[in-house]
Write an enzyme that holds these catalytic residues in place. Structure first.
Site, PDB file in Angstrom:
ATOM      1  N   TYR A   1     -66.250  40.291 -43.552  1.00 42.18           N
ATOM      2  CA  TYR A   1     -66.599  39.058 -42.845  1.00 42.18           C
ATOM      3  C   TYR A   1     -65.440  38.377 -42.140  1.00 42.18           C
ATOM      4  O   TYR A   1     -65.615  37.352 -41.486  1.00 42.18           O
ATOM      5  CB  TYR A   1     -67.295  38.066 -43.770  1.00 42.18           C
ATOM      6  CG  TYR A   1     -66.557  37.641 -45.010  1.00 42.18           C
ATOM      7  CD1 TYR A   1     -65.638  36.615 -44.984  1.00 42.18           C
ATOM      8  CD2 TYR A   1     -66.828  38.255 -46.230  1.00 42.18           C
ATOM      9  CE1 TYR A   1     -64.993  36.207 -46.133  1.00 42.18           C
ATOM     10  CE2 TYR A   1     -66.188  37.850 -47.383  1.00 42.18           C
ATOM     11  CZ  TYR A   1     -65.266  36.826 -47.336  1.00 42.18           C
ATOM     12  OH  TYR A   1     -64.636  36.426 -48.476  1.00 42.18           O
TER      13      TYR A   1
ATOM     14  N   HIS B   1     -64.383  43.439 -50.643  1.00 41.41           N
ATOM     15  CA  HIS B   1     -63.783  42.590 -49.609  1.00 41.41           C
ATOM     16  C   HIS B   1     -62.299  42.946 -49.659  1.00 41.41           C
ATOM     17  O   HIS B   1     -61.544  42.390 -50.466  1.00 41.41           O
ATOM     18  CB  HIS B   1     -63.958  41.104 -49.920  1.00 41.41           C
ATOM     19  CG  HIS B   1     -65.374  40.701 -50.221  1.00 41.41           C
ATOM     20  ND1 HIS B   1     -66.355  40.671 -49.253  1.00 41.41           N
ATOM     21  CD2 HIS B   1     -65.984  40.326 -51.374  1.00 41.41           C
ATOM     22  CE1 HIS B   1     -67.492  40.275 -49.802  1.00 41.41           C
ATOM     23  NE2 HIS B   1     -67.300  40.069 -51.087  1.00 41.41           N
TER      24      HIS B   1
ATOM     25  N   HIS C   1     -74.781  41.263 -56.814  1.00 40.26           N
ATOM     26  CA  HIS C   1     -74.768  40.350 -57.972  1.00 40.26           C
ATOM     27  C   HIS C   1     -76.184  40.200 -58.553  1.00 40.26           C
ATOM     28  O   HIS C   1     -76.443  40.716 -59.615  1.00 40.26           O
ATOM     29  CB  HIS C   1     -74.128  38.988 -57.668  1.00 40.26           C
ATOM     30  CG  HIS C   1     -72.775  39.099 -57.042  1.00 40.26           C
ATOM     31  ND1 HIS C   1     -71.757  39.782 -57.656  1.00 40.26           N
ATOM     32  CD2 HIS C   1     -72.263  38.663 -55.851  1.00 40.26           C
ATOM     33  CE1 HIS C   1     -70.681  39.750 -56.880  1.00 40.26           C
ATOM     34  NE2 HIS C   1     -70.965  39.087 -55.777  1.00 40.26           N
TER      35      HIS C   1
ATOM     36  N   ARG D   1     -77.220  31.296 -48.298  1.00 37.08           N
ATOM     37  CA  ARG D   1     -76.460  30.080 -47.979  1.00 37.08           C
ATOM     38  C   ARG D   1     -75.883  30.152 -46.573  1.00 37.08           C
ATOM     39  O   ARG D   1     -75.707  29.145 -45.903  1.00 37.08           O
ATOM     40  CB  ARG D   1     -75.279  29.928 -48.950  1.00 37.08           C
ATOM     41  CG  ARG D   1     -75.638  29.641 -50.358  1.00 37.08           C
ATOM     42  CD  ARG D   1     -74.366  29.569 -51.225  1.00 37.08           C
ATOM     43  NE  ARG D   1     -74.029  30.839 -51.833  1.00 37.08           N
ATOM     44  CZ  ARG D   1     -72.873  31.481 -51.683  1.00 37.08           C
ATOM     45  NH1 ARG D   1     -71.928  30.988 -50.896  1.00 37.08           N
ATOM     46  NH2 ARG D   1     -72.657  32.609 -52.308  1.00 37.08           N
TER      47      ARG D   1
ATOM     48  N   HIS E   1     -75.280  39.083 -50.593  1.00 36.95           N
ATOM     49  CA  HIS E   1     -74.952  38.412 -51.853  1.00 36.95           C
ATOM     50  C   HIS E   1     -76.166  37.576 -52.241  1.00 36.95           C
ATOM     51  O   HIS E   1     -76.667  36.810 -51.414  1.00 36.95           O
ATOM     52  CB  HIS E   1     -73.821  37.393 -51.673  1.00 36.95           C
ATOM     53  CG  HIS E   1     -72.465  37.960 -51.402  1.00 36.95           C
ATOM     54  ND1 HIS E   1     -71.701  37.564 -50.339  1.00 36.95           N
ATOM     55  CD2 HIS E   1     -71.714  38.853 -52.090  1.00 36.95           C
ATOM     56  CE1 HIS E   1     -70.527  38.176 -50.385  1.00 36.95           C
ATOM     57  NE2 HIS E   1     -70.507  38.981 -51.424  1.00 36.95           N
TER      58      HIS E   1
ATOM     59  N   ARG F   1     -63.094  29.853 -54.557  1.00 37.82           N
ATOM     60  CA  ARG F   1     -63.423  30.140 -53.170  1.00 37.82           C
ATOM     61  C   ARG F   1     -62.549  29.323 -52.211  1.00 37.82           C
ATOM     62  O   ARG F   1     -62.143  29.808 -51.160  1.00 37.82           O
ATOM     63  CB  ARG F   1     -64.906  29.860 -52.915  1.00 37.82           C
ATOM     64  CG  ARG F   1     -65.354  30.418 -51.587  1.00 37.82           C
ATOM     65  CD  ARG F   1     -66.839  30.254 -51.399  1.00 37.82           C
ATOM     66  NE  ARG F   1     -67.191  28.880 -51.055  1.00 37.82           N
ATOM     67  CZ  ARG F   1     -68.295  28.545 -50.419  1.00 37.82           C
ATOM     68  NH1 ARG F   1     -69.178  29.473 -50.066  1.00 37.82           N
ATOM     69  NH2 ARG F   1     -68.565  27.284 -50.151  1.00 37.82           N
TER      70      ARG F   1
ATOM     71  N   GLU G   1     -75.719  34.651 -57.277  1.00 39.27           N
ATOM     72  CA  GLU G   1     -74.533  34.925 -58.090  1.00 39.27           C
ATOM     73  C   GLU G   1     -74.209  33.764 -59.014  1.00 39.27           C
ATOM     74  O   GLU G   1     -73.725  33.954 -60.121  1.00 39.27           O
ATOM     75  CB  GLU G   1     -73.343  35.204 -57.153  1.00 39.27           C
ATOM     76  CG  GLU G   1     -72.044  35.494 -57.882  1.00 39.27           C
ATOM     77  CD  GLU G   1     -70.898  35.842 -56.939  1.00 39.27           C
ATOM     78  OE1 GLU G   1     -71.071  35.664 -55.721  1.00 39.27           O
ATOM     79  OE2 GLU G   1     -69.854  36.294 -57.442  1.00 39.27           O
TER      80      GLU G   1
ATOM     81  N   ASP H   1     -65.497  44.504 -55.541  1.00 35.38           N
ATOM     82  CA  ASP H   1     -65.649  43.165 -54.971  1.00 35.38           C
ATOM     83  C   ASP H   1     -64.316  42.492 -54.649  1.00 35.38           C
ATOM     84  O   ASP H   1     -63.688  42.816 -53.652  1.00 35.38           O
ATOM     85  CB  ASP H   1     -66.522  42.336 -55.929  1.00 35.38           C
ATOM     86  CG  ASP H   1     -66.975  41.008 -55.362  1.00 35.38           C
ATOM     87  OD1 ASP H   1     -66.461  40.601 -54.326  1.00 35.38           O
ATOM     88  OD2 ASP H   1     -67.855  40.364 -55.956  1.00 35.38           O
TER      89      ASP H   1
ATOM     90  N   HIS I   1     -74.517  37.523 -45.087  1.00 36.21           N
ATOM     91  CA  HIS I   1     -73.621  37.208 -46.213  1.00 36.21           C
ATOM     92  C   HIS I   1     -74.377  36.748 -47.449  1.00 36.21           C
ATOM     93  O   HIS I   1     -74.133  37.212 -48.563  1.00 36.21           O
ATOM     94  CB  HIS I   1     -72.604  36.138 -45.794  1.00 36.21           C
ATOM     95  CG  HIS I   1     -71.650  35.756 -46.892  1.00 36.21           C
ATOM     96  ND1 HIS I   1     -71.961  34.826 -47.870  1.00 36.21           N
ATOM     97  CD2 HIS I   1     -70.415  36.213 -47.201  1.00 36.21           C
ATOM     98  CE1 HIS I   1     -70.945  34.718 -48.717  1.00 36.21           C
ATOM     99  NE2 HIS I   1     -69.998  35.550 -48.328  1.00 36.21           N
TER     100      HIS I   1
ATOM    101  N   HIS J   1     -69.268  47.581 -53.273  1.00 37.99           N
ATOM    102  CA  HIS J   1     -68.990  46.230 -52.755  1.00 37.99           C
ATOM    103  C   HIS J   1     -67.493  45.948 -52.751  1.00 37.99           C
ATOM    104  O   HIS J   1     -66.860  45.918 -53.809  1.00 37.99           O
ATOM    105  CB  HIS J   1     -69.723  45.192 -53.605  1.00 37.99           C
ATOM    106  CG  HIS J   1     -69.768  43.832 -52.995  1.00 37.99           C
ATOM    107  ND1 HIS J   1     -70.443  43.566 -51.828  1.00 37.99           N
ATOM    108  CD2 HIS J   1     -69.219  42.649 -53.374  1.00 37.99           C
ATOM    109  CE1 HIS J   1     -70.313  42.280 -51.526  1.00 37.99           C
ATOM    110  NE2 HIS J   1     -69.573  41.714 -52.452  1.00 37.99           N
TER     111      HIS J   1
HETATM  112  C1  NGQ Z   1     -67.093  36.468 -50.748  1.00 36.89           C
HETATM  113  N1  NGQ Z   1     -67.287  36.647 -53.128  1.00 36.89           N
HETATM  114  O1  NGQ Z   1     -67.779  36.490 -49.729  1.00 36.89           O
HETATM  115  O2  NGQ Z   1     -65.939  36.909 -50.776  1.00 36.89           O
HETATM  116  C2  NGQ Z   1     -67.697  35.890 -51.995  1.00 36.89           C
HETATM  117  C3  NGQ Z   1     -67.300  34.463 -52.148  1.00 36.89           C
HETATM  118  C4  NGQ Z   1     -69.184  33.112 -51.179  1.00 36.89           C
HETATM  119  C5  NGQ Z   1     -68.100  36.767 -54.174  1.00 36.89           C
HETATM  120  N2  NGQ Z   1     -69.263  36.242 -54.072  1.00 36.89           N
HETATM  121  C6  NGQ Z   1     -67.753  33.585 -51.055  1.00 36.89           C
HETATM  122  N3  NGQ Z   1     -67.727  37.379 -55.260  1.00 36.89           N
HETATM  123  O3  NGQ Z   1     -69.987  33.744 -51.854  1.00 36.89           O
HETATM  124  O4  NGQ Z   1     -69.489  32.109 -50.556  1.00 36.89           O
HETATM  125 ZN    ZN Z   2     -68.849  39.855 -52.373  1.00 34.89          ZN
END
Ligand code: NGQ
Ligand code: ZN
Length: 465
Positions: free
Chosen positions: A127, A64, A278, A215, A241, A88, A244, A329, A212, A62
């Site tokens: 993304y 980004h 997660h 959500r 995801h 975030r 988490e 991550d 993603h 994982h």
């Molecule tokens: C992300 N990161 O997509 O980069 C996410 C945060 C979210 C992690 N979850 C954004 N660690 O989950 O909305």
């Molecule tokens: Zn992530």
């Protein structure tokens, strides 16, 4: 030097095979980079010798990539009570201004850091699709192609997972301004996958899909995207995801009456193609049924600690036969050994026990965790990177037997010291990907130039504030 049969072999006094440690092992691979023979108990004769024990390379399940340039820059109090969600907001601000050239510079350096830290392949959960105004680039695949180039230049294996992102919360909430670079219709995602397929094939990368989160993807988007993916490649990896944060669990319960993992298992064909990233907050039933699905739990221990997510119940997962692997991550830490250490330490702190990660086959925690994480990581990657066995890619890591933390120890103790006692200095000597040397003397050939390109890109980005 041209590749010949004699350069496609390495002798290891100690090697960690899928069944455990073996002595005097000859590793041989073919011209496609696949292991063609793994033979213990042989004489070295004139074969090149590894400088220490040989381990399977770790798949990083994982990533980004762009977040690497921002690691370390959110460690100050910004709200009365900072959280994943306030982090975030800062991350979105950073993501809003990044250019394709900067993405490529950051990812190239990150992938070099990964190789130097024991990761030989990476699953990129990608993304950031559009320009700063949220409009598709002239070539809609611009940023995906930048990541493919970064992986190719660094020489790391890649599973590219373009991310489907459509809403800002359960129940179809409209996306926010900060999410405008991520948003795609299901059709535009399927067109992107089509466009990326040949580019991935050309460099041996695997293409998958990442809805993603629940959500960000409503039920119909999830259903249609999975159907479209199946039409392209019915065994392609699917990463999501899930669960988490407890806030996300509460919101999912309010929306559907079910917890996220339970909802997903009921509404999507979750199986061994899936990686549940997660999956921190599951109840006992979810631990059992998610493990039984064959999906991999994608544990990102240092990021989960950094973001205050909570602690995954590793024993419950393993008791149910669950598979798992590790990912870096957000890249607050880029080091395969440290993810394993963090996994073990989280469990020790929660349970007030020691050596939780040992298993029936391996009493050394580092050995047991390495073998399982490689296997689970390979499954999540959808690539033959599952360890030192015939038919798997020749992805491996040579420990530096001359490192002070390792000198004079047995091979299992060297691995234990590498994971638990090398004090964050690299005890790696060499790293091979598909039989090609990518790191020697702990350094990647492009280390210096990629580092300065990265620093320049980050400096530009921070100056824009
Ligand atoms: C992300 N990161 O997509 O980069 C996410 C945060 C979210 C992690 N979850 C954004 N660690 O989950 O909305
Ligand atoms: Zn992530």
């Amino acid at each position: 030097m041209p590749e010949t049969t004699s350069t496609r072999r390495l002798f290891a006094a100690d090697a960690l095979l899928p069944t455990g440690w073996a002595r005097d092992v000859l590793l041989e691979w073919d011209d496609t980079g696949k292991l063609s023979a793994v033979t213990p108990g042989v004489e070295p004769n004139g074969t090149r010798r590894a400088a220490g024990p040989v381990l399977p390379g770790m798949p990083n399940l994982h990533s980004h990539a762009f977040q690497r340039a921002f690691a370390g820059l959110t460690e100050f109090r910004g709200e009365a009570q900072d959280s994943f969600w306030s982090w975030r907001t800062l991350m979105y601000r950073f993501a809003a201004k990044i250019s394709p050239e900067q993405v490529e510079a950051i990812a190239t350096w990150l992938y070099i850091e990964m190789l130097e830290a024991g990761y030989t392949s990476v699953c990129e959960f990608h993304y950031l699709h559009h320009d700063a105004d949220g409009r598709p680039y002239a070539d809609d695949a611009e940023l995906s192609l930048a990541l493919l180039r970064a992986a190719r230049n660094a020489g790391i294996g890649l599973t590219l997972l373009p991310v489907l992102y459509q809403t800002s919360g359960f129940g179809g909430l409209a996306p926010s301004e900060g999410q405008r670079r991520f948003i795609r219709s299901t059709d535009s995602m399927l067109r992107l996958l089509d466009r990326l397929r040949p580019a991935c094939e050309a460099q041996g990368a695997r293409l998958g899909l990442a809805p993603h989160s629940l959500r960000a993807v409503p039920p119909e988007g999830l259903r249609d995207a999975l159907a479209g993916l199946d039409a392209i490649d019915p065994s392609a990896p699917v990463h999501i995801h899930i669960a988490e944060q407890t806030g996300e669990v509460d919101a999912c319960l309010a929306w559907s009456g079910q917890r996220p993992v339970a909802w997903l298992l009921d509404h999507a064909p979750v199986n061994a193609r899936w990686c549940l990233v997660h999956a921190t907050h599951m109840d006992a039933d979810e631990y059992r049924s998610a493990a039984a699905s064959g999906a991999v739990a994608g544990l990102c221990l240092t990021t989960e600690a950094n973001l205050g997510d909570g602690i995954f119940d590793f024993n419950a997962w393993r008791a149910a036969g669950g598979r798992w692997g590790v990912g870096s991550d957000s890249h607050a830490c880029v080091n395969a050994a440290e993810e394993l250490m963090m996994l073990e330490y989280g469990q020790r702190l929660a349970m007030r026990q020691r050596n939780v990660g040992a298993d029936a086959a391996h009493r050394e925690v580092a050995t047991a965790l390495t073998l399982s994480a490689v296997q689970g990581g390979a499954q999540a990657a959808g690539r033959a990177v599952g360890g030192l066995a015939v038919g798997q890619q020749a992805d491996f890591v040579v420990l530096d037997a001359a490192h002070v933390a390792l000198q004079g120890l047995s091979a299992p103790d060297m691995l234990s010291s590498h994971v638990f006692a090398s004090h964050r200095t690299s005890a790696l000597d060499a790293v091979y990907v598909a039989g090609q040397v990518r790191v020697t003397g702990a350094r990647h050939a492009l280390h210096r130039e990629a580092a300065s390109t990265f620093v320049a890109a980050r400096t530009q980005l921070l100056a824009k504030d």
